[in-house]
Design a protein around this motif. Structure first.
Motif, PDB file in Angstrom:
ATOM      1  N   TYR A 129      64.110 134.484 106.456  1.00 34.09           N
ATOM      2  CA  TYR A 129      64.341 133.291 106.786  1.00 34.09           C
ATOM      3  C   TYR A 129      64.886 132.501 105.540  1.00 34.09           C
ATOM      4  O   TYR A 129      65.461 131.343 105.603  1.00 34.09           O
ATOM      5  CB  TYR A 129      63.035 132.453 106.644  1.00 34.09           C
ATOM      6  CG  TYR A 129      62.070 133.005 107.714  1.00 34.09           C
ATOM      7  CD1 TYR A 129      62.092 132.702 109.161  1.00 34.09           C
ATOM      8  CD2 TYR A 129      61.048 134.022 107.470  1.00 34.09           C
ATOM      9  CE1 TYR A 129      61.413 132.975 110.153  1.00 34.09           C
ATOM     10  CE2 TYR A 129      60.270 134.556 108.622  1.00 34.09           C
ATOM     11  CZ  TYR A 129      60.431 133.984 109.792  1.00 34.09           C
ATOM     12  OH  TYR A 129      59.741 134.480 110.824  1.00 34.09           O
ATOM     13  N   GLN A 131      67.690 130.986 102.939  1.00 29.66           N
ATOM     14  CA  GLN A 131      69.040 130.617 102.917  1.00 29.66           C
ATOM     15  C   GLN A 131      69.738 130.494 101.516  1.00 29.66           C
ATOM     16  O   GLN A 131      69.069 130.525 100.513  1.00 29.66           O
ATOM     17  CB  GLN A 131      69.042 129.060 103.328  1.00 29.66           C
ATOM     18  CG  GLN A 131      68.451 128.931 104.696  1.00 29.66           C
ATOM     19  CD  GLN A 131      68.376 127.263 105.143  1.00 29.66           C
ATOM     20  OE1 GLN A 131      68.388 126.430 104.038  1.00 29.66           O
ATOM     21  NE2 GLN A 131      68.243 127.038 106.150  1.00 29.66           N
ATOM     22  N   SER A 137      68.381 131.267  95.981  1.00 32.33           N
ATOM     23  CA  SER A 137      68.029 130.980  97.523  1.00 32.33           C
ATOM     24  C   SER A 137      67.085 129.997  97.732  1.00 32.33           C
ATOM     25  O   SER A 137      66.282 129.726  96.723  1.00 32.33           O
ATOM     26  CB  SER A 137      67.679 132.606  98.196  1.00 32.33           C
ATOM     27  OG  SER A 137      66.280 132.823  97.298  1.00 32.33           O
ATOM     28  N   ARG A 138      66.943 129.513  98.971  1.00 29.85           N
ATOM     29  CA  ARG A 138      66.225 128.418  99.245  1.00 29.85           C
ATOM     30  C   ARG A 138      65.135 128.903 100.469  1.00 29.85           C
ATOM     31  O   ARG A 138      65.765 129.592 101.437  1.00 29.85           O
ATOM     32  CB  ARG A 138      67.025 127.108  99.697  1.00 29.85           C
ATOM     33  CG  ARG A 138      66.066 126.065  99.796  1.00 29.85           C
ATOM     34  CD  ARG A 138      67.113 124.710 100.137  1.00 29.85           C
ATOM     35  NE  ARG A 138      68.162 124.607  99.271  1.00 29.85           N
ATOM     36  CZ  ARG A 138      68.042 123.628  98.157  1.00 29.85           C
ATOM     37  NH1 ARG A 138      66.839 123.294  97.945  1.00 29.85           N
ATOM     38  NH2 ARG A 138      68.919 123.392  97.539  1.00 29.85           N
ATOM     39  N   PRO A 140      63.478 127.400 103.805  1.00 32.12           N
ATOM     40  CA  PRO A 140      63.596 126.276 104.868  1.00 32.12           C
ATOM     41  C   PRO A 140      61.966 125.688 104.764  1.00 32.12           C
ATOM     42  O   PRO A 140      61.081 126.626 104.858  1.00 32.12           O
ATOM     43  CB  PRO A 140      64.129 126.755 106.149  1.00 32.12           C
ATOM     44  CG  PRO A 140      64.764 127.972 105.743  1.00 32.12           C
ATOM     45  CD  PRO A 140      64.352 128.599 104.674  1.00 32.12           C
TER      46      PRO A 140
END
Length: 249
Positions: A129, A131, A137-138, A140
């Motif tokens: 998942y 991003q 990185s992130r 969501p």
């Protein structure tokens, strides 16, 4: 009374420990929840983040404390806790891992997951998942609620998901190096989250097999007991602190 240093995991910040602070204070402990460099509200440039930077940052705090120190690491914060315990072993009364990364010396969490994924592909956890973001990185929001906070009260889960920030790459793919004579001699507690969708229970159990000797408490909750089961988490930690009040070296 001990100084309790609380170390958050990836994408998070010191705020993940808010639900425990009053209870720790009421039990007579001094609590120190830190924002690691580049995480939470810390403004360190993401490109400058590394495990060594984490250790220097928290180590500077430890050096200001007078009493025995307990380290508590959540999730990826377990790697930092291990590295700190090795460096400051004479000061450390115990190390507690909250669904944390308690790994053999020199092993990265990604290596362990790669090994297990051959038979258990679901160990990828939050990985699919993520991003990409500049320098890291992130996660969501919907994925955070579904994987990290699925069993927390809905409003608390949404608030927590919104507080997650970019995780620096240099603070995620990391490995602590430790020795049997320092970290290896310290009392440890592993708090296993039985409903964890991020660090799956089978992964937590494998880490306990690879680094034996920790006391074990199983919490019937997901990856963030601070939100889903704060009273049970606090009780387990306080019991561990009470049984290991002083450094053993």
């Amino acid at each position: 009374m001990a100084d309790i240093v609380l170390i958050h995991g990836a994408w998070a910040g010191s705020w993940v420990w808010d639900s425990l602070l009053d209870g720790l204070h009421s039990a007579g402990h001094k609590h120190h929840a830190v924002d690691l460099p580049g995480n939470g509200s810390d403004a360190t440039p993401l490109a400058e983040v590394s495990l060594e930077r984490y250790v220097e940052h928290v180590g500077a705090l430890i050096e200001t404390l007078d009493g025995p120190v307990h380290l508590v690491g959540h999730s990826g914060g377990g790697v930092t806790a291990t590295a700190l315990a090795e460096r400051y072993a004479e000061r450390i009364a115990g190390v507690a891992y909250v669904a944390g990364m308690m790994l053999p010396s020199g092993m990265r969490f990604a290596e362990l997951c790669a090994e297990l994924s051959r038979d258990f592909p679901e160990v990828s956890g939050i990985g699919p998942y993520l991003q990409p973001a500049v320098g890291g990185s992130r996660v969501p929001g919907d994925a955070a609620c579904a994987v990290f906070f699925h069993d927390a009260p809905a409003s608390a889960a949404v608030r927590a998901a919104r507080r997650l920030t970019v995780q620096p790459d240099g603070g995620r793919d990391i490995a602590a190096h430790w020795t049997a004579g320092r970290f290896g001699r310290l009392p440890r507690l592993y708090l296993e989250a039985a409903q964890d969708r991020s660090v799956l229970p089978l992964v937590q159990q494998r880490m306990q097999q690879l680094v034996p000797g920790a006391e074990r408490t199983v919490l019937d909750c997901g990856h963030a007991p601070q939100l889903a089961a704060p009273e049970a988490l606090l009780a387990a930690l306080l019991d561990f602190f009470a049984h290991h009040p002083n450094p053993v070296l």
